[in-house]
Design a protein around this motif. Structure first.
Motif, PDB file in Angstrom:
ATOM      1  N   LEU A  32      30.461  25.629  55.678  1.00 37.17           N
ATOM      2  CA  LEU A  32      29.954  26.983  55.887  1.00 37.17           C
ATOM      3  C   LEU A  32      30.097  27.733  54.571  1.00 37.17           C
ATOM      4  O   LEU A  32      31.203  27.881  54.049  1.00 37.17           O
ATOM      5  CB  LEU A  32      30.764  27.686  56.978  1.00 37.17           C
ATOM      6  N   LEU A  33      28.976  28.194  54.031  1.00 32.96           N
ATOM      7  CA  LEU A  33      28.964  28.962  52.791  1.00 32.96           C
ATOM      8  C   LEU A  33      28.460  30.361  53.107  1.00 32.96           C
ATOM      9  O   LEU A  33      27.316  30.537  53.538  1.00 32.96           O
ATOM     10  CB  LEU A  33      28.064  28.292  51.751  1.00 32.96           C
ATOM     11  N   THR A  34      29.328  31.346  52.940  1.00 36.53           N
ATOM     12  CA  THR A  34      28.992  32.704  53.366  1.00 36.53           C
ATOM     13  C   THR A  34      29.302  33.703  52.263  1.00 36.53           C
ATOM     14  O   THR A  34      30.295  33.574  51.545  1.00 36.53           O
ATOM     15  CB  THR A  34      29.745  33.066  54.665  1.00 36.53           C
ATOM     16  N   ALA A  35      28.428  34.704  52.124  1.00 36.06           N
ATOM     17  CA  ALA A  35      28.528  35.674  51.035  1.00 36.06           C
ATOM     18  C   ALA A  35      29.399  36.861  51.423  1.00 36.06           C
ATOM     19  O   ALA A  35      29.253  37.427  52.506  1.00 36.06           O
ATOM     20  CB  ALA A  35      27.140  36.170  50.643  1.00 36.06           C
ATOM     21  N   PHE A  36      30.296  37.231  50.531  1.00 40.92           N
ATOM     22  CA  PHE A  36      31.139  38.423  50.650  1.00 40.92           C
ATOM     23  C   PHE A  36      31.832  38.546  52.014  1.00 40.92           C
ATOM     24  O   PHE A  36      31.786  39.606  52.640  1.00 40.92           O
ATOM     25  CB  PHE A  36      30.322  39.680  50.342  1.00 40.92           C
ATOM     26  N   TRP A  62      31.353  42.290  53.658  1.00 38.90           N
ATOM     27  CA  TRP A  62      30.207  42.518  54.526  1.00 38.90           C
ATOM     28  C   TRP A  62      30.579  42.033  55.915  1.00 38.90           C
ATOM     29  O   TRP A  62      31.412  41.143  56.080  1.00 38.90           O
ATOM     30  CB  TRP A  62      28.995  41.743  54.038  1.00 38.90           C
ATOM     31  N   ASN A  63      29.935  42.600  56.920  1.00 35.62           N
ATOM     32  CA  ASN A  63      30.188  42.157  58.282  1.00 35.62           C
ATOM     33  C   ASN A  63      29.771  40.703  58.439  1.00 35.62           C
ATOM     34  O   ASN A  63      28.752  40.261  57.913  1.00 35.62           O
ATOM     35  CB  ASN A  63      29.420  43.045  59.272  1.00 35.62           C
ATOM     36  N   CYS A  64      30.555  39.965  59.182  1.00 36.74           N
ATOM     37  CA  CYS A  64      30.306  38.540  59.380  1.00 36.74           C
ATOM     38  C   CYS A  64      28.954  38.319  60.071  1.00 36.74           C
ATOM     39  O   CYS A  64      28.639  39.009  61.029  1.00 36.74           O
ATOM     40  CB  CYS A  64      31.417  37.931  60.228  1.00 36.74           C
ATOM     41  N   GLY A 109      33.668  30.878  50.846  1.00 33.76           N
ATOM     42  CA  GLY A 109      33.199  32.255  50.756  1.00 33.76           C
ATOM     43  C   GLY A 109      32.922  32.622  49.316  1.00 33.76           C
ATOM     44  O   GLY A 109      33.511  32.055  48.391  1.00 33.76           O
ATOM     45  N   THR A 110      32.012  33.556  49.117  1.00 38.56           N
ATOM     46  CA  THR A 110      31.770  34.061  47.765  1.00 38.56           C
ATOM     47  C   THR A 110      32.215  35.522  47.698  1.00 38.56           C
ATOM     48  O   THR A 110      32.192  36.245  48.690  1.00 38.56           O
ATOM     49  CB  THR A 110      30.293  33.959  47.362  1.00 38.56           C
ATOM     50  N   GLY A 111      32.595  35.921  46.524  1.00 41.88           N
ATOM     51  CA  GLY A 111      33.046  37.295  46.340  1.00 41.88           C
ATOM     52  C   GLY A 111      32.996  37.703  44.885  1.00 41.88           C
ATOM     53  O   GLY A 111      32.654  36.912  44.000  1.00 41.88           O
ATOM     54  N   ALA A 112      33.334  38.947  44.627  1.00 43.99           N
ATOM     55  CA  ALA A 112      33.362  39.491  43.275  1.00 43.99           C
ATOM     56  C   ALA A 112      34.129  40.793  43.317  1.00 43.99           C
ATOM     57  O   ALA A 112      34.352  41.364  44.397  1.00 43.99           O
ATOM     58  CB  ALA A 112      31.944  39.726  42.736  1.00 43.99           C
ATOM     59  N   ARG A 113      34.532  41.256  42.158  1.00 45.52           N
ATOM     60  CA  ARG A 113      35.152  42.575  42.081  1.00 45.52           C
ATOM     61  C   ARG A 113      34.036  43.560  41.774  1.00 45.52           C
ATOM     62  O   ARG A 113      33.675  43.804  40.620  1.00 45.52           O
ATOM     63  CB  ARG A 113      36.224  42.590  40.985  1.00 45.52           C
ATOM     64  N   LEU A 114      33.460  44.120  42.839  1.00 45.75           N
ATOM     65  CA  LEU A 114      32.255  44.924  42.723  1.00 45.75           C
ATOM     66  C   LEU A 114      32.559  46.372  42.402  1.00 45.75           C
ATOM     67  O   LEU A 114      33.594  46.914  42.782  1.00 45.75           O
ATOM     68  CB  LEU A 114      31.458  44.872  44.027  1.00 45.75           C
ATOM     69  N   ASP A 115      31.597  46.997  41.710  1.00 47.96           N
ATOM     70  CA  ASP A 115      31.621  48.434  41.472  1.00 47.96           C
ATOM     71  C   ASP A 115      30.893  49.090  42.634  1.00 47.96           C
ATOM     72  O   ASP A 115      29.670  49.077  42.706  1.00 47.96           O
ATOM     73  CB  ASP A 115      30.922  48.749  40.147  1.00 47.96           C
ATOM     74  N   ASP A 116      31.633  49.663  43.581  1.00 41.57           N
ATOM     75  CA  ASP A 116      31.010  50.211  44.787  1.00 41.57           C
ATOM     76  C   ASP A 116      30.063  51.361  44.506  1.00 41.57           C
ATOM     77  O   ASP A 116      29.113  51.595  45.242  1.00 41.57           O
ATOM     78  CB  ASP A 116      32.084  50.686  45.766  1.00 41.57           C
ATOM     79  N   GLY A 144      23.403  44.739  48.827  1.00 46.20           N
ATOM     80  CA  GLY A 144      22.859  44.530  50.162  1.00 46.20           C
ATOM     81  C   GLY A 144      23.938  44.210  51.169  1.00 46.20           C
ATOM     82  O   GLY A 144      25.084  43.997  50.843  1.00 46.20           O
ATOM     83  N   GLY A 145      23.552  44.167  52.410  1.00 47.86           N
ATOM     84  CA  GLY A 145      24.497  43.848  53.468  1.00 47.86           C
ATOM     85  C   GLY A 145      25.214  45.083  53.974  1.00 47.86           C
ATOM     86  O   GLY A 145      25.249  46.123  53.342  1.00 47.86           O
ATOM     87  N   ASP A 146      25.806  44.960  55.137  1.00 45.88           N
ATOM     88  CA  ASP A 146      26.563  46.054  55.725  1.00 45.88           C
ATOM     89  C   ASP A 146      28.020  45.917  55.353  1.00 45.88           C
ATOM     90  O   ASP A 146      28.606  44.836  55.448  1.00 45.88           O
ATOM     91  CB  ASP A 146      26.420  46.025  57.252  1.00 45.88           C
ATOM     92  N   SER A 147      28.605  46.980  54.941  1.00 43.67           N
ATOM     93  CA  SER A 147      30.003  46.938  54.547  1.00 43.67           C
ATOM     94  C   SER A 147      30.881  46.633  55.735  1.00 43.67           C
ATOM     95  O   SER A 147      30.750  47.218  56.794  1.00 43.67           O
ATOM     96  CB  SER A 147      30.420  48.276  53.931  1.00 43.67           C
ATOM     97  N   GLY A 148      31.789  45.699  55.521  1.00 43.04           N
ATOM     98  CA  GLY A 148      32.764  45.409  56.548  1.00 43.04           C
ATOM     99  C   GLY A 148      34.022  46.231  56.381  1.00 43.04           C
ATOM    100  O   GLY A 148      34.963  46.100  57.153  1.00 43.04           O
TER     101      GLY A 148
END
Length: 355
Positions: free
Chosen positions: A178-182, A186-188, A237-244, A250-254
């Motif tokens: 399972l490869l899932t972004a953020f 982001w909400n699952c 899972g993928t992630g990053a240290r994002l500048d909010d 994209g995506g809904d914030s979790g």
């Protein structure tokens, strides 16, 4: 020459005023050109949003970058044709995803009428297939073919070594991944399809458990129930240290920070963020096998020069016995030493200790 979309482009003289419509393309451009910043008249603002520490590294290495105007303020944002024309470029470098918009195709026609050449590269839609051709393309554009080819040859040789070993190995059941972004941010669950990062699962002989639930080749949002039904035995899972402030693309914030990966992120911080993710509601429900084999990747890694090191890291996760001797950290060190003016200094993949 032909760009990654097969468009024939004639560039009569070396470009001297370049607009990067997507700022992330600077990573590929800096591999192909030893001193790209003096050529830039504008760039997208997305690199700073995706990895502010890496962007700051470029600003320190190339102080003139601070004076290059940013034409966008968020990841995935289009740009104004009027703004582009006002910067007086002689070349615009677009990303393939930008050409999906009818408006952009019209913009390209207007740029062409103004005598401004346009080439299209791709480090997002099909990064595993198009990163190297994009670097080669930029080498052609700027008369830096030898420099671009050195990186391309290194990348291709290491990739082929992984594929050759996979093909020579005895047939075995494909690991269910399972490869899932953020996740956690982001909400699952935004699950990879056949393109983008999902290409890596296919390349490495894994079974992408999200594919039966997706409406097409691209990733899409799945419910937690669908993910659990898929019963993965490895979670990536993928992630990053994002500048909010600039948006996360994209995506809904979790409501959470999610996986912390990228430039300036320490190994312990990245690993702890993965451990914390698995303690959150929903992710605690993952099958025990997937929780034991939980891993994380810097989200834009496959569109960056670090891609081949990330492929090696995934090969170890998916086929731990077959690729036990691979050392992706050594590969990253070689990339930094030979190809990048700004080193990738941080944590771009992580995993929980076995046991």
């Amino acid at each position: 020459m032909r760009d990654v979309l097969g468009r024939s482009v004639t560039i009569a003289r070396p470009p001297r005023a370049v607009l990067l419509a997507e700022g992330f393309q600077l990573l590929a451009l800096a591999v192909a050109h030893p001193d790209p910043v003096p050529l830039l008249v504008g760039r997208g603002g997305d690199l700073r949003r995706l990895d502010a520490a890496l962007d700051n590294g470029f600003r320190q290495r190339f102080p003139a970058l601070a004076k290059v105007p940013e034409i966008t303020s968020a990841v995935g944002q289009g740009f104004s044709l009027e703004r582009a024309l006002s910067l007086l470029p002689d070349l615009v470098i677009l990303s393939a995803w930008q050409m999906n918009a009818a408006e952009m195709r019209g913009n390209v026609e207007q740029l062409d009428k103004a005598g401004i050449r346009v080439v299209v590269a791709d480090t997002f839609l099909r990064p595993l297939d198009e990163l190297v051709p994009s670097v080669r393309l930029l080498g052609q554009v700027f008369g830096q073919e030898a420099r671009a080819e050195a990186f391309a040859g290194f990348h291709e040789a290491r990739r082929q070594a992984v594929l050759d070993r996979l093909r020579a190995a005895p047939a075995a059941e494909a690991p269910a991944a399972l490869l899932t972004a953020f996740p956690g941010r982001w909400n699952c669950c935004w699950v990879a399809g056949r393109d983008g990062a999902g290409e890596a699962l296919t390349l490495l002989g894994a079974r992408n458990v999200g594919l039966p639930f997706l409406p097409g080749p691209s990733g899409a949002q799945l419910s937690l129930e669908q993910v659990l039904t898929a019963a993965p035995d490895i979670f990536i899972g993928t992630g990053a240290r994002l500048d909010d402030q600039g948006g996360s693309g994209g995506g809904d914030s979790g409501g959470g920070e999610g996986l912390q990966l990228g430039t300036g992120v320490g190994a312990a911080e990245a690993r702890d963020s993965l451990r914390h993710l698995l303690e959150q509601p929903g992710y605690r429900s993952l099958p025990e096998a997937a929780r034991r084999r939980a891993c994380g990747l810097w989200n834009p890694v496959f569109g960056s020069p670090v891609a081949i090191a990330a492929i090696e890291a995934m090969a170890r996760w998916l086929h731990p016995t077959l690729f036990a001797d691979l050392d992706p950290a050594a590969t990253l060190a070689e990339i930094n030493r030979r190809f990048t003016p700004v080193p990738f200094d941080g944590t771009y993949w992580t995993e929980l200790p076995a046991g």
